[in-house]
Design a protein around this motif. Structure first.
Motif, mmCIF file in Angstrom:
data_model
loop_
_atom_site.group_PDB
_atom_site.id
_atom_site.type_symbol
_atom_site.label_atom_id
_atom_site.label_comp_id
_atom_site.label_asym_id
_atom_site.label_seq_id
_atom_site.Cartn_x
_atom_site.Cartn_y
_atom_site.Cartn_z
ATOM 1 N N SER A 16 0.829 -1.217 0.000
ATOM 2 C CA SER A 16 0.000 0.000 0.000
ATOM 3 C C SER A 16 0.864 1.268 0.000
ATOM 4 O O SER A 16 0.389 2.364 0.253
ATOM 5 C CB SER A 16 -0.978 -0.008 1.186
ATOM 6 O OG SER A 16 -0.296 -0.321 2.359
ATOM 7 N N GLU A 17 2.140 1.088 -0.292
ATOM 8 C CA GLU A 17 3.069 2.218 -0.323
ATOM 9 C C GLU A 17 2.914 2.970 -1.662
ATOM 10 O O GLU A 17 3.110 2.374 -2.734
ATOM 11 C CB GLU A 17 4.503 1.674 -0.129
ATOM 12 C CG GLU A 17 5.624 2.586 -0.537
ATOM 13 C CD GLU A 17 5.612 3.940 0.175
ATOM 14 O OE1 GLU A 17 5.223 4.022 1.353
ATOM 15 O OE2 GLU A 17 5.974 4.929 -0.504
ATOM 16 N N PRO A 18 2.556 4.264 -1.605
ATOM 17 C CA PRO A 18 2.308 5.001 -2.852
ATOM 18 C C PRO A 18 3.472 4.951 -3.858
ATOM 19 O O PRO A 18 3.250 4.822 -5.058
ATOM 20 C CB PRO A 18 2.058 6.438 -2.370
ATOM 21 C CG PRO A 18 1.624 6.291 -0.945
ATOM 22 C CD PRO A 18 2.293 5.071 -0.407
ATOM 23 N N SER A 19 4.718 5.031 -3.371
ATOM 24 C CA SER A 19 5.839 5.064 -4.316
ATOM 25 C C SER A 19 6.041 3.730 -5.046
ATOM 26 O O SER A 19 6.756 3.675 -6.045
ATOM 27 C CB SER A 19 7.131 5.460 -3.589
ATOM 28 O OG SER A 19 7.473 4.461 -2.645
ATOM 29 N N LYS A 21 3.356 1.872 -5.975
ATOM 30 C CA LYS A 21 2.083 1.570 -6.646
ATOM 31 C C LYS A 21 2.313 1.244 -8.126
ATOM 32 O O LYS A 21 3.012 1.961 -8.832
ATOM 33 C CB LYS A 21 1.143 2.778 -6.519
ATOM 34 C CG LYS A 21 -0.304 2.445 -6.798
ATOM 35 C CD LYS A 21 -1.167 3.626 -6.396
ATOM 36 C CE LYS A 21 -2.600 3.569 -6.758
ATOM 37 N NZ LYS A 21 -3.202 2.517 -7.406
ATOM 38 N N TRP A 23 4.039 -1.095 -9.362
ATOM 39 C CA TRP A 23 5.263 -1.869 -9.571
ATOM 40 C C TRP A 23 5.051 -3.308 -9.103
ATOM 41 O O TRP A 23 4.602 -3.535 -7.983
ATOM 42 C CB TRP A 23 6.434 -1.259 -8.793
ATOM 43 C CG TRP A 23 6.973 -0.014 -9.431
ATOM 44 C CD1 TRP A 23 6.545 1.260 -9.235
ATOM 45 C CD2 TRP A 23 8.026 0.048 -10.392
ATOM 46 N NE1 TRP A 23 7.269 2.131 -10.008
ATOM 47 C CE2 TRP A 23 8.196 1.410 -10.732
ATOM 48 C CE3 TRP A 23 8.852 -0.898 -11.005
ATOM 49 C CZ2 TRP A 23 9.152 1.836 -11.658
ATOM 50 C CZ3 TRP A 23 9.807 -0.473 -11.916
ATOM 51 C CH2 TRP A 23 9.950 0.881 -12.235
ATOM 52 N N LYS A 358 7.175 -1.264 -15.263
ATOM 53 C CA LYS A 358 7.079 -1.307 -13.797
ATOM 54 C C LYS A 358 7.217 -2.725 -13.252
ATOM 55 O O LYS A 358 6.414 -3.181 -12.429
ATOM 56 C CB LYS A 358 5.770 -0.670 -13.325
ATOM 57 C CG LYS A 358 5.685 0.815 -13.625
ATOM 58 C CD LYS A 358 4.546 1.439 -12.849
ATOM 59 C CE LYS A 358 4.727 2.939 -12.749
ATOM 60 N NZ LYS A 358 3.752 3.586 -11.934
#
Ligand SMILES: Cc1ncc(COP(=O)(O)O)c(C=O)c1O
Length: 408
Positions: A16-19, A21, A23, A358
């Motif tokens: 759930s880490e935006p950076s 997302k 990938w 990604k």
């Protein structure tokens, strides 16, 4: 019973880490994402218990108790005794220490069998014993498939053999070795059986009592936890080994093989991995059973999910004329680790396109230099490695397949 992937992924902050997302992560053989239970325990220890443990004041008492609990709970999951568990800085260092601790048990001219399927972590330190009077017998892999043949082992082993060492699973071709059978062969000749389980443990913790190896190693940063190496040494063996720590640690088995001194916080936080396993177990099953049995049930759950994904990916790769799959041409007896060599483009070209899509993968030799040499694979460039775990989704595999279709 099917694995509830949404539940599983909710236990890993990386998903759930935006950076991150969008990938898709296929470099798990290099190191897994950590579970939130481990991260929480580490933060808590650094916040509340970052003091020298085992003194009789509350923060220190708790620090020691948290560390002890990691030894105990880990041993219960692995079905061994807590005194048989050691936490060192890494598997590479644990093997280095072991080689020095075992050497005095052997005499000049004794033989040890070292496989050529290993990551160098479980090769170099053993081979260095050649300069100290030990004869190194190489157990080569098949040059086509990269597989270790048990018939070859039977031809190499003799009454002079003191030890046989090999990986539970190869970190480059993903092939899983029959540890129980190899261990029986070694023991028939009175030799120790030492297993590098680093590439296997992320797919399910072993039942070490059942496996029968005398020594088993794996790395906890590949099993959702801290950057530590776990070392199991059978309790009848450690007393025969040479103490590698301070002289006054002689007889204190927890210290004898960890001369670097323990990382208190990371050891205490190891329990987080088992909190995660408990949470997955309780989410899927009702029966309140012992940890070793929970582990067996989890192994089944994880394996079934991984196999479905592996089949989809393997069938796709096997259908392509422009790809060489390194290792056996089957997904059987294989962890979800597949190395490939593109036939029409360079690995760097393919990798660059996959990154645009990604996709996070590995390329190179992964320190599995000897297996690649045995198979005649030049390095550089080595291979492109795809590896995943039970938290990987079919959607991510489909993203990978779409990326590969563009890249190859
Ligand atoms: C099969 C295998 N053995 C050993 C190691 C070395 O482990 P560590 O980094 O803990 O020394 C690795 C690391 O990638 C590995 O894949």
């Amino acid at each position: 019973m099917k694995l509830d992937l949404q539940f599983v992924r909710s236990q890993f902050p990386a998903f759930s880490e935006p950076s991150l997302k969008g990938w898709a992560f296929f470099e798990n053989a290099g190191g897994s994402y950590p579970c939130k239970q481990f991260i929480d325990r580490l933060t808590s220890f650094y916040t509340k218990n970052k003091v020298q443990p085992y003194y009789p004041y509350p923060a220190s008492i708790l620090a020691g108790e948290l560390m002890n609990a990691s030894y105990k709970r880990m041993s219960e999951y692995l079905n061994v005794d807590a005194s048989e568990i050691h936490f060192g800085p890494s598997t590479t260092l644990n093997v280095y220490v072991l080689a020095n601790a075992l050497r005095p048990m052997w005499k000049e001219g004794d033989e040890i069998i070292v496989s050529c399927q290993d990551h160098e972590a479980n090769a170099g330190a053993w081979r260095k014993l050649a300069a100290r009077g030990i004869i190194i017998v190489e157990w080569h892999v098949d040059s086509e498939t990269g597989v270790l043949d048990l018939e070859d082992l039977r031809g190499l082993i003799s009454d002079r053999t003191q030890m046989v060492t090999f990986p539970h699973c190869s970190n480059v071709i993903g092939h899983i070795n029959p540890v129980k059978e190899i261990s029986r062969i070694a023991h028939k000749y009175g030799a120790l059986c030492i297993v590098d389980g680093v590439a296997q443990a992320p797919h399910g913790f072993p039942d070490l009592r059942d496996l029968g190896a005398d020594i088993y190693l794996f790395s906890l940063y590949k099993t959702f936890g801290p950057h530590l190496g776990l070392l199991f040494v059978h309790k009848e063996l450690i007393g025969k080994m040479e103490n590698q720590s301070h002289f006054f640690k002689e007889g204190i088995t927890r210290n004898m093989l960890t001369p670097a001194g323990p990382d208190h916080a990371q050891i205490a936080a190891v329990q987080g991995i088992l909190d995660y396993f408990d949470a997955v177990y309780e989410h899927h099953f009702d029966a309140d059973v012992a940890p070793a049995e929970r582990n067996r049930a989890l192994n089944g759950l994880f394996r079934e999910h991984e196999e479905a994904l592996l089949k989809r990916l393997f069938d796709f790769l096997a259908s392509r004329e422009d790809v060489q799959i390194v290792g056996p041409n089957t997904s059987e007896d294989r962890a979800p680790t597949i190395s490939i060599i593109p036939k029409n483009k360079t690995i760097n070209e393919v990798y660059a396109t996959l990154t645009e899509h990604k996709l996070m993968l590995g390329m190179g030799d992964f320190y599995a230099v000897r297996p690649l040499m045995d198979m005649g694979i030049p390095r550089p460039p080595g291979v492109l490695r795809i590896s995943f775990l039970h938290y990987t989704s079919m959607e991510e595999v489909d993203q990978l397949i779409a990326g590969l279709k563009k890249a190859l």
